[in-house]
Design a protein around this motif. Structure first.
Motif, PDB file in Angstrom:
ATOM      1  N   ASP A 123       0.816  -1.212   0.000  1.00 31.25           N
ATOM      2  CA  ASP A 123       0.000   0.000   0.000  1.00 31.25           C
ATOM      3  C   ASP A 123       0.851   1.264   0.000  1.00 31.25           C
ATOM      4  O   ASP A 123       1.969   1.274   0.518  1.00 31.25           O
ATOM      5  N   ASP A 184     -13.733   7.807   6.662  1.00 30.98           N
ATOM      6  CA  ASP A 184     -14.358   7.011   5.596  1.00 30.98           C
ATOM      7  C   ASP A 184     -15.583   7.670   4.985  1.00 30.98           C
ATOM      8  O   ASP A 184     -16.478   6.996   4.464  1.00 30.98           O
ATOM      9  N   LYS A 219      -5.384  -0.356   5.004  1.00 27.91           N
ATOM     10  CA  LYS A 219      -5.963   0.557   5.986  1.00 27.91           C
ATOM     11  C   LYS A 219      -4.940   1.605   6.440  1.00 27.91           C
ATOM     12  O   LYS A 219      -3.745   1.321   6.548  1.00 27.91           O
ATOM     13  N   GLU A 257      -9.985   3.905   5.612  1.00 26.39           N
ATOM     14  CA  GLU A 257      -9.506   3.924   4.236  1.00 26.39           C
ATOM     15  C   GLU A 257      -9.339   5.355   3.741  1.00 26.39           C
ATOM     16  O   GLU A 257      -8.562   5.624   2.833  1.00 26.39           O
TER      17      GLU A 257
END
Length: 305
Positions: A123, A184, A219, A257
């Motif tokens: 990520d 989010d 995350k 997120e």
């Protein structure tokens, strides 16, 4: 693979390394694994331009970056946008992303591991569109970095001493500011006073250096510290050194997120830190995770995180 290596000669360990010998060793290590490596050694103020040229070189299959956390952060953003795998040579003080990737922290041992490495998808995060691999922070950390940057240091040990001195300075005068955050995009904003806020690329592990144990969870880690007095800052620092900062009563930890931060009492001179770099902080910051979008070289036969 055909690989371009860009090494920051002003980065930490490289300052005291014979870079001609190191480049020769790197070329040999990758050649033994059937790869072709071309090595460039540049000054710190030339690193971004050199990395950009590297990813634009015709026929390049991957880029290798060597230096401190700032160099690696810049390289990750450039490699991500180019869609090329990134190899990390940890030559800095903390080497946080290299730790998350489970790479050797010895610059010589790292060569053989990277040459045998596998390409993995991990990520990467962005703050108002700007890539980062470690964390965005405001408050305590930003004030400490600002104080440290005002001190003179010319070595890794000097930087550690300056950081320690700055930490004591912040402890005596901890910041307090308001933040409105929306996690989010659920439309439910929460406003509260804090002394620190940190949003990391993947949740931070239980360690004293604030690096993620895994970089493939998809995350962000979100950490808020309630307003602190000097004693409270001292207790938080103690818990950080123990690798138990999440257990501190002032800290609230969560994952997300996407996070939107708004600073309602934003001051013109307010600062934040992004992967160790002190920046002017905007009144609004949009932080996002981009799962699996960064390709990296990791040790063979091990998971990416």
């Amino acid at each position: 693979m055909k690989i371009k290596a860009v090494l920051n000669r002003d980065g930490g360990t490289f300052k005291t390394t014979d870079m001609q010998v190191y480049c020769a060793s790197a070329t040999e290590a990758f050649a033994r694994q059937g790869h072709e490596l071309d090595c460039a050694v540049v000054a710190g103020d030339e690193i971004v331009e050199a990395l950009q040229k590297a990813v634009e070189t015709k026929g390049i299959d991957a880029v290798l970056a060597g230096g401190g956390d700032g160099t690696i952060s810049a390289a990750a953003g450039i490699a991500w946008k180019a869609g090329l795998p990134l190899g990390v040579v940890p030559a800095g003080t903390m080497n946080l992303f290299a730790r998350s990737l489970k790479l050797p922290l010895d610059i010589w041992k790292a060569l053989d591991v990277l040459a045998q490495g596998e390409v993995a998808a991990v990520d990467i995060a962005t703050a108002n569109g700007r890539p980062f691999v470690h964390q965005f922070s405001a408050g305590l950390h930003a004030r400490m970095v600002r104080m440290r940057n005002q001190m003179d240091f010319a070595s890794r040990l000097g930087k550690i001493r300056a950081s320690t001195s700055a930490a004591f300075g912040v402890m005596l005068d901890p910041p307090r500011f308001e933040v409105v955050f929306d996690i989010d995009g659920d439309g439910r904003s929460d406003e509260r006073p804090v002394s620190a806020i940190s949003v990391s690329n993947n949740p931070l592990g239980n360690n004293s250096l604030f690096f993620a144990d895994r970089v493939d969870t998809g995350k962000l880690g979100v950490y808020l510290a309630a307003p602190l007095e000097p004693t409270g800052v001292g207790l938080l620092a103690f818990d950080i050194l123990r690798g138990k900062f999440k257990e501190n009563e002032a800290v609230t930890a969560s994952t997300a997120e996407k996070v939107h931060l708004h600073f309602p009492k934003h001051r013109k001179g307010a600062a934040c830190v992004l992967d160790g770099e002190l920046l002017r902080m905007p009144a609004d910051v949009e932080l996002k995770i981009h799962p699996g979008e960064l390709k990296v070289l990791v040790p063979p036969h091990q998971p990416a995180g």
